[in-house]
Design a protein around this motif. Structure first.
Motif, PDB file in Angstrom:
ATOM      1  N   VAL A 117       1.662  -4.674  -3.541  1.00 41.29           N
ATOM      2  CA  VAL A 117       2.617  -3.626  -3.197  1.00 41.29           C
ATOM      3  C   VAL A 117       2.684  -2.630  -4.347  1.00 41.29           C
ATOM      4  O   VAL A 117       2.866  -3.015  -5.504  1.00 41.29           O
ATOM      5  N   GLU A 119       4.649   0.867  -5.647  1.00 42.90           N
ATOM      6  CA  GLU A 119       5.830   1.710  -5.409  1.00 42.90           C
ATOM      7  C   GLU A 119       5.530   3.150  -5.805  1.00 42.90           C
ATOM      8  O   GLU A 119       4.949   3.414  -6.856  1.00 42.90           O
ATOM      9  N   SER A 121       7.077   7.356  -5.861  1.00 44.72           N
ATOM     10  CA  SER A 121       8.208   8.262  -5.703  1.00 44.72           C
ATOM     11  C   SER A 121       8.010   9.075  -4.421  1.00 44.72           C
ATOM     12  O   SER A 121       6.920   9.111  -3.849  1.00 44.72           O
ATOM     13  N   ARG A 131      -3.373   5.968  -8.944  1.00 48.28           N
ATOM     14  CA  ARG A 131      -2.739   4.888  -9.690  1.00 48.28           C
ATOM     15  C   ARG A 131      -3.797   3.969 -10.289  1.00 48.28           C
ATOM     16  O   ARG A 131      -4.802   3.662  -9.656  1.00 48.28           O
ATOM     17  N   HIS A 223       6.272   5.398   3.799  1.00 44.34           N
ATOM     18  CA  HIS A 223       6.700   4.051   3.431  1.00 44.34           C
ATOM     19  C   HIS A 223       6.149   3.049   4.440  1.00 44.34           C
ATOM     20  O   HIS A 223       6.259   3.239   5.647  1.00 44.34           O
ATOM     21  N   LEU A 249       2.192   0.373   0.502  1.00 46.48           N
ATOM     22  CA  LEU A 249       2.917   1.424  -0.214  1.00 46.48           C
ATOM     23  C   LEU A 249       4.405   1.368   0.111  1.00 46.48           C
ATOM     24  O   LEU A 249       4.794   1.316   1.287  1.00 46.48           O
ATOM     25  N   ALA A 250       5.211   1.381  -0.941  1.00 49.22           N
ATOM     26  CA  ALA A 250       6.670   1.416  -0.802  1.00 49.22           C
ATOM     27  C   ALA A 250       7.170   2.699  -1.452  1.00 49.22           C
ATOM     28  O   ALA A 250       6.975   2.910  -2.657  1.00 49.22           O
ATOM     29  N   VAL A 251       7.791   3.564  -0.670  1.00 46.33           N
ATOM     30  CA  VAL A 251       8.242   4.874  -1.160  1.00 46.33           C
ATOM     31  C   VAL A 251       9.740   4.795  -1.474  1.00 46.33           C
ATOM     32  O   VAL A 251      10.542   4.436  -0.615  1.00 46.33           O
ATOM     33  N   ARG A 252      10.082   5.150  -2.708  1.00 47.84           N
ATOM     34  CA  ARG A 252      11.496   5.142  -3.111  1.00 47.84           C
ATOM     35  C   ARG A 252      12.241   6.295  -2.444  1.00 47.84           C
ATOM     36  O   ARG A 252      11.707   7.407  -2.314  1.00 47.84           O
TER      37      ARG A 252
END
Length: 369
Positions: A117, A119, A121, A131, A223, A249-252
């Motif tokens: 996973v 994260e 922005s 990344r 997300h 992918l986890a989008v804040r």
């Protein structure tokens, strides 16, 4: 069981499905155990007729019977065992020894898939980013070059499966002898065993090490999106190809913007005076500062649309829109001058408003005066 299923039901090979159904019902009524009084021969024939009907009533199984005969009825193409390889495997399974050797499945095994996973922005998800990821994952052993064998030695053919990577078992069924296959446990389906394992990897051909690589995140991801990186997963044992890496992918959440598909939503807070008289406030969009036009008389809920200021379309060109909803703020604290102005405005408009707040001492004097 009779070799000719059609003859058993008393129909021709060109019989329709309705013809087959009628023939089966007629024979089933005659042979049913409730009618034959428990006659074992009639019961066995009833089961035989029912089995034949199940085959001929199913279009796929009927087609296999027409092509291969009774032995091919239960073949399941692509099932990965007895009949997974097609007609050649069918003949190998039923007629092994007639010049056809065992089907070889041995060889290096592919590595497992793995997942991670990452994260992001809100802005990284909108515009994309790169990344650097570092993972502890199985990699090929440098000492033995991934073979798993000690220097100067090699793997030998597995004595259990004879190098095929699978074990065959023969069993008896109503169709005759049926051969099933299963991966060989001794060699791990590779067909080879290591008699002198490498001291570093202990015969596995892999060691765990940190691996760093770059991941390009495309613009417009959302997300919960997943990126599949082929060959970036764990290496396979004994020189097998690497599996895949799945990057979830986890989008804040963002303090200003909310995503709605490829559009972006935000709020613009204005005062009563700005809403009534109009204004040109500056607003910080995803692309920089822009001057907005608030028309005189704007109400709460009015939406200002900035086209092409939203999220890029992942599978196409262009971007969504930025939708800015106007919120008219009602002041909660007023100076004396501001209150006087609003009361004059209310009087001019003929509006009924609450009495002025005279303060604590004035209210006490009124109460005891």
């Amino acid at each position: 069981m009779a070799a000719d299923y059609y003859a058993l039901l008393g129909v021709s090979p060109q019989a329709s499905d309705d013809d087959i159904k009628r023939a089966y019902r007629r024979m089933a009524r005659e042979l049913h155990p409730d009618r034959t009084g428990g006659d074992s021969a009639a019961e066995a024939r009833f089961k035989e007729v029912t089995r034949v009907y199940e085959v001929l009533h199913d279009p796929e199984r009927r087609a296999r019977y027409d092509r291969f005969g009774p032995d091919g009825v239960d073949a399941v193409p692509g099932a990965g065992d007895l009949f997974g390889g097609g007609l050649g495997d069918l003949f190998d399974a039923f007629f092994s020894g007639a010049g056809a050797g065992p089907r070889r499945r041995g060889g290096p095994v592919r590595g497992d898939d793995t997942e991670i996973v990452v994260e992001l922005s809100f802005r990284e998800a909108v515009f994309g980013t790169t990344r650097e990821l570092t993972l502890d994952t199985p990699v090929g052993c440098a000492t033995c070059q991934g073979t798993g064998a000690r220097a100067g030695t090699t793997a030998v053919r597995c004595p259990d499966c004879q190098g095929s990577g699978e074990l065959h078992r023969m069993r008896q069924s109503i169709l005759g002898q049926v051969v099933t296959a299963a991966p060989c446990r001794r060699c791990g389906a590779t067909g080879e065993v290591i008699t002198s394992p490498c001291s570093d990897c202990r015969g596995d051909g892999r060691v765990t090490a940190a691996r760093t690589f770059s991941v390009d995140v495309p613009a417009g991801v959302d997300h919960g999106s997943t990126l599949r990186l082929s060959g970036r997963g764990p290496a396979g044992p004994r020189g097998g190809p690497a599996g895949d890496l799945y990057v979830h992918l986890a989008v804040r959440p963002d303090d200003t913007f909310v995503r709605a598909g490829d559009d972006v939503q935000a709020e613009l807070h204005v005062s009563i005076a700005q809403a009534a008289l109009g204004a040109s406030p500056e607003f910080e969009t995803l692309d920089g500062t822009e001057t907005l036009a608030v028309s005189p008389g704007t109400q709460t809920g009015h939406v200002i649309r900035l086209r092409g200021r939203g999220v890029p379309h992942v599978r196409g060109r262009g971007r969504g829109d930025l939708l800015i909803q106007v919120v008219v703020d009602t002041p909660t604290r007023l100076s004396k001058a501001q209150e006087d102005l609003l009361r004059r405005f209310a009087a001019e408009s003929g509006e009924d408003v609450g009495p002025p707040d005279e303060g604590l001492m004035s209210r006490l004097r009124s109460a005891f005066g």
